[in-house]
Design an enzyme around this catalytic site. Structure first.
Site, short mmCIF file in Angstrom:
data_model
loop_
_atom_site.label_atom_id
_atom_site.label_comp_id
_atom_site.label_asym_id
_atom_site.label_seq_id
_atom_site.Cartn_x
_atom_site.Cartn_y
_atom_site.Cartn_z
CB ALA A 67 -6.95 -7.31 2.74
N GLY A 112 -3.30 -7.47 -1.09
CA GLY A 112 -4.32 -8.22 -1.84
C GLY A 112 -4.44 -7.76 -3.28
CD GLU A 115 -2.06 -11.66 -1.26
OE1 GLU A 115 -2.82 -10.78 -0.78
OE2 GLU A 115 -1.73 -12.67 -0.62
CD GLU A 135 0.27 -8.53 2.33
OE1 GLU A 135 1.44 -8.25 2.03
OE2 GLU A 135 -0.60 -8.83 1.49
N1 COA Z 1 -7.60 -0.84 3.59
C1 COA Z 1 -8.52 0.08 3.98
N2 COA Z 1 -8.46 1.36 3.66
C2 COA Z 1 -7.43 1.76 2.90
C3 COA Z 1 -6.43 0.87 2.44
C4 COA Z 1 -6.56 -0.49 2.83
N3 COA Z 1 -5.68 -1.41 2.43
N4 COA Z 1 -5.53 1.56 1.72
C5 COA Z 1 -5.95 2.83 1.71
N5 COA Z 1 -7.08 2.96 2.42
C6 COA Z 1 -7.88 4.15 2.66
C7 COA Z 1 -7.20 5.11 3.64
O1 COA Z 1 -7.45 4.69 4.97
C8 COA Z 1 -7.85 6.41 3.28
O2 COA Z 1 -9.15 6.42 3.82
P1 COA Z 1 -9.69 7.77 4.59
O3 COA Z 1 -9.65 8.82 3.52
O4 COA Z 1 -11.07 7.39 5.02
O5 COA Z 1 -8.72 8.02 5.68
C9 COA Z 1 -7.99 6.32 1.77
O6 COA Z 1 -7.98 4.91 1.47
C10 COA Z 1 -6.88 6.99 0.99
O7 COA Z 1 -5.66 6.44 1.44
P2 COA Z 1 -4.43 7.32 2.00
O8 COA Z 1 -3.62 6.48 2.91
O9 COA Z 1 -4.95 8.61 2.56
O10 COA Z 1 -3.64 7.62 0.63
P3 COA Z 1 -2.09 7.94 0.50
O11 COA Z 1 -1.92 8.42 -0.90
O12 COA Z 1 -1.63 8.82 1.58
O13 COA Z 1 -1.35 6.52 0.66
C11 COA Z 1 -1.02 4.18 0.31
C12 COA Z 1 -1.57 5.50 -0.26
C13 COA Z 1 -1.45 3.05 -0.63
C14 COA Z 1 0.48 4.20 0.43
C15 COA Z 1 -1.64 3.95 1.71
O14 COA Z 1 -3.05 4.11 1.62
C16 COA Z 1 -1.38 2.59 2.28
O15 COA Z 1 -0.30 2.32 2.76
N6 COA Z 1 -2.39 1.68 2.25
C17 COA Z 1 -2.30 0.39 2.83
C18 COA Z 1 -1.46 -0.53 2.00
C19 COA Z 1 -1.34 -1.90 2.67
O16 COA Z 1 -0.74 -2.05 3.70
N7 COA Z 1 -1.93 -2.91 2.02
C20 COA Z 1 -1.92 -4.26 2.51
C21 COA Z 1 -3.09 -4.51 3.35
S1 COA Z 1 -3.07 -6.15 4.03
#
Ligand code: COA
Length: 260
Positions: A67, A112, A115, A135
């Protein structure tokens, strides 16, 4: 043609539709608009002839990374309830529609995204994809079915491990397959081909038989064994009232391909 959607791409060709979540700069994170558009695509735009729907993410890095965390920052409890219900209702619909829904997973399927994949009938994953429910790392719980569907897929001990330890327990595609979360895992470069093969196999079979198999199999998680067996028997009987089984059986006995 007018652009119908802002965050997804819907492509339809004959019996196959593909929905691509198109926010690769945010790793296809799900906000209210994405979920609303997914629902609109499924309920209002999928052609009647479509039998298989593929859901995927744009780019190679993520199916869906969860999400939208930025969008969730300002949610009030009331808005969060609405967001959770909105996602749950669209994801649950995927389980109930007669079409077979395939999650074509490349890269991260987190929160999400995991999910959403779990609400699809089949998960076909590239070998570098990663599954997880992080989460709790955000002080949240899954809101689109993760606390309910994961344990049904992989059993309570493994589900709790994934849900309670968050990012520390991301699954590789191979682990997701071994645990019964993913249906198939293939080399990344084979993913499109593999999904095409699965689609071909589904389309070669009786449309009603396929749809009823999905319905009954899904129903087996909701009803008692006796009730499920009773539905199976009556649906099996109904097959013999239609032309589909007639054609399928005749084709086998006449050593030819069936025409459904
Ligand atoms: N919601 C909103 N934005 C997200 C996102 C999310 N769930 N996951 C990634 N993004 C965005 C990042 O903020 C970043 O945006 P920016 O370039 O404007 O800063 C872009 O997507 C790229 O992500 P980034 O974190 O730079 O990539 P990464 O390769 O370093 O890491 C992940 C990848 C997936 C490990 C990391 O993005 C992450 O942990 N995301 C969240 C996962 C999560 O907690 N999901 C559950 C949500 S309830």
């Amino acid at each position: 043609m007018d652009k119908i959607f802002d965050t997804i791409i819907l492509e339809q060709e004959g019996p196959v539709a593909q929905i691509t979540i198109n926010r690769s700069d945010k790793l296809n994170a799900l906000n209210t608009t994405v979920i609303e558009e997914l629902g609109t695509a499924i309920f209002e735009h999928i052609n009647a002839e479509v039998r298989v729907i593929v859901i995927t993410g744009s780019g190679s890095k993520a199916f869906v990374a969860g999400a939208d965390i930025a969008a969730m920052q300002s949610l009030s409890p009331e808005e969060a309830l609405e967001f959770s219900r909105q996602g749950q209702s669209v994801f649950s619909a995927l389980e109930k529609i007669p079409q077979i829904v395939i999650a074509k997973v490349r890269g991260f399927a987190l929160g999400g995204g995991c999910e959403l994949a779990m609400s699809c009938d089949l998960i076909i994953a590239g070998e570098s994809s990663k599954f997880g429910q992080p989460e709790v790392n955000l002080g949240l719980i899954p809101g689109f079915g993760g606390t309910q569907r994961l344990a049904k897929r992989v059993g309570l001990p493994v589900a709790l491990d994934i849900l309670l330890t968050g990012k520390a327990k991301m699954l590789t595609a191979q682990q997701a397959f071994q645990l019964g979360l993913a249906s198939r895992v293939v080399a990344d470069e084979q993913l499109d081909n593999e999904v095409d093969e699965v689609i071909k196999a589904i389309l070669a079979s009786g449309p009603n038989a396929v749809a009823e198999t999905k319905r009954l199999c899904r129903q087996s998680f909701e009803v008692s064994l006796d009730a499920g067996l009773s539905s199976e028997a009556s649906t099996f009987a109904t097959c013999f009232a239609g032309e589909e089984a007639d054609e399928g059986i005749s084709a086998f006995l006449e050593k030819r391909a069936p025409k459904f």
